[in-house]
Scaffold this motif. Structure first.
Motif, PDB file in Angstrom:
ATOM      1  N   UNK A  17       0.866  -9.031   9.031  1.00 42.45           N
ATOM      2  CA  UNK A  17       1.395  -7.972   9.898  1.00 42.45           C
ATOM      3  C   UNK A  17       2.788  -7.462   9.509  1.00 42.45           C
ATOM      4  N   UNK A  18       3.752  -8.381   9.578  1.00 44.47           N
ATOM      5  CA  UNK A  18       5.141  -7.916   9.489  1.00 44.47           C
ATOM      6  C   UNK A  18       5.498  -7.317   8.134  1.00 44.47           C
ATOM      7  N   UNK A  19       5.038  -7.975   7.071  1.00 48.59           N
ATOM      8  CA  UNK A  19       5.390  -7.485   5.727  1.00 48.59           C
ATOM      9  C   UNK A  19       4.954  -6.035   5.523  1.00 48.59           C
ATOM     10  N   UNK A  20       3.652  -5.745   5.654  1.00 48.07           N
ATOM     11  CA  UNK A  20       3.211  -4.362   5.440  1.00 48.07           C
ATOM     12  C   UNK A  20       3.824  -3.379   6.433  1.00 48.07           C
ATOM     13  N   UNK A  21       3.860  -3.758   7.721  1.00 52.60           N
ATOM     14  CA  UNK A  21       4.351  -2.805   8.732  1.00 52.60           C
ATOM     15  C   UNK A  21       5.833  -2.506   8.530  1.00 52.60           C
ATOM     16  N   UNK A  22       6.625  -3.552   8.306  1.00 50.12           N
ATOM     17  CA  UNK A  22       8.067  -3.320   8.142  1.00 50.12           C
ATOM     18  C   UNK A  22       8.365  -2.552   6.851  1.00 50.12           C
ATOM     19  N   UNK A  23       7.658  -2.898   5.782  1.00 51.15           N
ATOM     20  CA  UNK A  23       7.855  -2.161   4.525  1.00 51.15           C
ATOM     21  C   UNK A  23       7.494  -0.692   4.737  1.00 51.15           C
ATOM     22  N   UNK A  24       6.373  -0.461   5.417  1.00 51.46           N
ATOM     23  CA  UNK A  24       5.944   0.909   5.700  1.00 51.46           C
ATOM     24  C   UNK A  24       7.003   1.671   6.479  1.00 51.46           C
ATOM     25  N   UNK A  60       6.930  -7.925  -2.299  1.00 47.82           N
ATOM     26  CA  UNK A  60       8.339  -8.307  -2.384  1.00 47.82           C
ATOM     27  C   UNK A  60       8.883  -8.664  -0.990  1.00 47.82           C
ATOM     28  N   UNK A  61       8.562  -7.828  -0.025  1.00 48.80           N
ATOM     29  CA  UNK A  61       9.037  -8.041   1.349  1.00 48.80           C
ATOM     30  C   UNK A  61       8.507  -9.373   1.886  1.00 48.80           C
ATOM     31  N   UNK A  62       7.205  -9.616   1.690  1.00 53.49           N
ATOM     32  CA  UNK A  62       6.592 -10.845   2.188  1.00 53.49           C
ATOM     33  C   UNK A  62       7.176 -12.058   1.454  1.00 53.49           C
ATOM     34  N   UNK A  70      -5.149  -8.625   2.428  1.00 54.48           N
ATOM     35  CA  UNK A  70      -4.923  -7.836   3.643  1.00 54.48           C
ATOM     36  C   UNK A  70      -3.563  -7.134   3.552  1.00 54.48           C
ATOM     37  N   UNK A  71      -2.605  -7.877   3.072  1.00 53.21           N
ATOM     38  CA  UNK A  71      -1.256  -7.339   2.916  1.00 53.21           C
ATOM     39  C   UNK A  71      -1.249  -6.149   1.941  1.00 53.21           C
ATOM     40  N   UNK A 121      -0.579  -2.191   2.706  1.00 49.56           N
ATOM     41  CA  UNK A 121       0.501  -1.502   1.976  1.00 49.56           C
ATOM     42  C   UNK A 121      -0.009  -0.212   1.338  1.00 49.56           C
ATOM     43  N   UNK A 122      -1.182  -0.287   0.740  1.00 52.15           N
ATOM     44  CA  UNK A 122      -1.791   0.868   0.077  1.00 52.15           C
ATOM     45  C   UNK A 122      -2.061   1.977   1.099  1.00 52.15           C
ATOM     46  N   UNK A 123      -2.662   1.599   2.223  1.00 49.22           N
ATOM     47  CA  UNK A 123      -3.004   2.603   3.250  1.00 49.22           C
ATOM     48  C   UNK A 123      -1.730   3.214   3.848  1.00 49.22           C
ATOM     49  N   UNK A 124      -0.748   2.373   4.143  1.00 53.35           N
ATOM     50  CA  UNK A 124       0.500   2.895   4.721  1.00 53.35           C
ATOM     51  C   UNK A 124       1.200   3.831   3.725  1.00 53.35           C
ATOM     52  N   UNK A 125       1.129   3.475   2.454  1.00 54.27           N
ATOM     53  CA  UNK A 125       1.704   4.343   1.416  1.00 54.27           C
ATOM     54  C   UNK A 125       1.061   5.718   1.444  1.00 54.27           C
ATOM     55  N   UNK A 126      -0.278   5.731   1.569  1.00 57.24           N
ATOM     56  CA  UNK A 126      -0.998   7.000   1.655  1.00 57.24           C
ATOM     57  C   UNK A 126      -0.578   7.809   2.864  1.00 57.24           C
TER      58      UNK A 126
END
Lengths: 263, 250
Positions: free
Chosen positions: A96-103, A159-161, A198-199, A203-208
């Motif tokens: 959760x946190x890694x992808x969401x916060x990076x996004x 990197x964030x995770x 999952x991470x 990340x890929x989807x949030x990037x899009x």
């Protein structure tokens, strides 16, 4: 009656926005598939998005991991479950946190800059000049940014995770005196390849989401400097909301593919 | 006269509730310089944008080299746009690139990868617009006239068949305006380019026009040669040429 027409308008503008986003994404994918890729521009965007976002992502990941570790420790210590802190933080960071916060960080730093740059080009007729010179703005402006984002975001999430887990280890073991061997063993035991997948997928989807929302807002900018400012604000707000909403649905969908707690 | 290079028929454009073009019909012949006069805000620039497909009309037709272009998609228009250059009102230079890269942009986008060839052609183009030696400057450091000349160098580096000029002398002092006018004439002479110049500058019109059209009320109100423009007694044309607003001062 007025309330009804207000919600009707809101729904109509939401559907229009989603439609425009889908069209932009489709045009971009078609351009990439047809090889209309400018390698040099893509590399420059990777430097801007990936390399330029390192500091903000590293600091966010590290301090989130650190503070989460401290809070988890304060709760778990009363139950003598200190060694569970490691896997809880690691799983939360991965899933959760890694992808969401990076996004959210990339949306604020890169998304806003993309909209401002493309929006300024729009209101100063530079995009019309591109079109007049027989250069498609999607090929020239959106494709390099999209490719760079799709390459950079998963790496930034890793990197964030990674920094979050390292900071968690440091705070847990060296500051809060959790046994390092148990901490590490439990992290290894409870974290799997599916969590990393999952991470990366998130990340890929949030990037899009970030790149298409930012580029669309920039390409639609009007009314001079005020309009560019408005578009930039809209990018940050819309991207952030889109990430948070998409995160929920992705979590539910990906949990079917990669179920949690099955060990 | 021979076949028109561009034939515009009954072009209609509406923005919001305002009718901008109300059935504009005009022919542009190969090799000529046609000056389109008209009041500010009268739809001249909007008309120009239609000729290169930057704006789709509400109705009407534009035929370029026998091809109807109003129905073409963005990708299909690219082949048309390679043959029509456009000089935007403020130049529309790419502000992230220096003068050299701005001028080289069309060449590189059309696949020219040899740095020596790019350098040589950019130098030729910049020399043609009297901007040699300014190639490392950023657009933000150029004056209005210099920006227009660089934009013109960019428009002619891959010589087009037609150049559309949007107010090429607007906001410039008389000397720089004169140099732009001479440049337009020189391009017509040296690369036989067909030109459509949108302006309300009558001095410029006198220097460069083969034919003159006056846009009024969204239609071509007058079309003729310079001498016909000077001699006409049409009240709308006379008001424009003599600079009379028709307003009463109390």
């Amino acid at each position: 009656m007025q309330i009804l027409s207000f919600f009707q308008g809101l729904l109509s503008s939401l559907l229009t926005s989603l439609g425009e986003l889908a069209i932009l994404a489709w045009e971009t994918i078609c351009s990439i598939a047809r090889g209309r890729v400018r390698v040099w521009l893509t590399l420059r965007q990777i430097a801007e998005i990936g390399f330029g976002s390192q500091l903000v992502v590293v600091v966010t990941g590290a301090f989130t991991g650190a503070v989460f570790t401290a809070q988890a420790y304060f709760q778990f210590a009363s139950l003598n479950m200190e060694t569970a802190v490691g896997p809880v933080v690691a799983l939360s960071m991965f899933r959760e946190l890694g992808p969401a916060l990076t996004g959210l960080m990339v949306a604020g730093r890169v998304g806003a800059a993309m909209t401002a740059e493309i929006g300024t080009m729009k209101v100063t007729q530079q995009i019309d000049a591109l079109r007049a010179l027989a250069v498609n703005p999607v090929d020239y402006l959106v494709v390099p940014r999209a490719l760079a984002m799709f390459i950079s975001m998963p790496l930034l999430v890793v990197e964030c995770v990674g920094l979050g887990v390292l900071a968690s280890y440091y705070v847990g073991v060296h500051v809060l005196n959790i046994n390092g061997v148990y901490f590490f063993a439990n992290v290894q035991k409870w974290t799997e390849g599916s969590d990393i997948m999952m991470s990366l997928i998130k990340g890929f989807v949030f990037g899009g989401l970030i790149v298409f929302i930012s580029c669309r807002e920039g390409l639609r900018a009007k009314d001079g400097a005020v309009g560019v400012g408005r578009a930039t604000t809209a990018t940050v707000v819309t991207s952030s909301l889109a990430i948070l909403i998409a995160n929920f649905f992705l979590t539910m969908a990906l949990n079917i593919l990669f179920p949690a707690g099955q060990r | 006269m021979n076949e028109p290079l561009i034939h515009v028929q009954d072009l209609v454009q509406r923005i919001g509730s305002q009718d901008i073009l109300r059935g504009l019909t005009l022919d542009l012949f190969p090799g000529e310089t046609l000056v389109l006069l008209g009041k500010s805000g009268g739809g001249k620039s909007v008309f120009l944008r239609h000729l290169i497909g930057l704006m789709p009309p509400v109705s009407g037709s534009i035929v370029f080299e026998g091809q109807e272009i109003t129905k073409l998609g963005e990708r299909e228009l690219e082949s048309v746009r390679r043959k029509i250059g456009m000089l935007f009102q403020d130049g529309a230079l790419f502000d992230s690139m220096n003068v050299f890269d701005n001028v080289a942009f069309p060449l590189r986008e059309r696949g020219e990868r040899n740095p020596a060839v790019v350098r040589e052609k950019v130098a030729q183009s910049l020399a043609m617009v009297n901007m040699a030696g300014h190639d490392q400057k950023m657009p933000v450091n150029l004056s209005g006239g210099m920006r227009k000349r660089v934009a013109l160098a960019r428009a002619i580096i891959s010589p087009p068949d037609v150049i559309l000029y949007d107010e090429p002398t607007a906001g410039l002092d008389p000397i720089v305006s004169d140099s732009i006018n001479r440049l337009i004439r020189r391009l017509q002479r040296e690369i036989r380019v067909t030109s459509l110049v949108v302006t309300h500058d009558l001095i410029s019109c006198n220097h460069i026009a083969d034919r003159v059209a006056l846009l009024d009320g969204g239609r071509i109100h007058f079309l003729g040669t310079l001498s016909e423009l000077r001699e006409t007694r049409d009240p709308v044309v006379r008001d424009f040429v003599d600079g009379r607003s028709g307003e009463t001062v109390y």
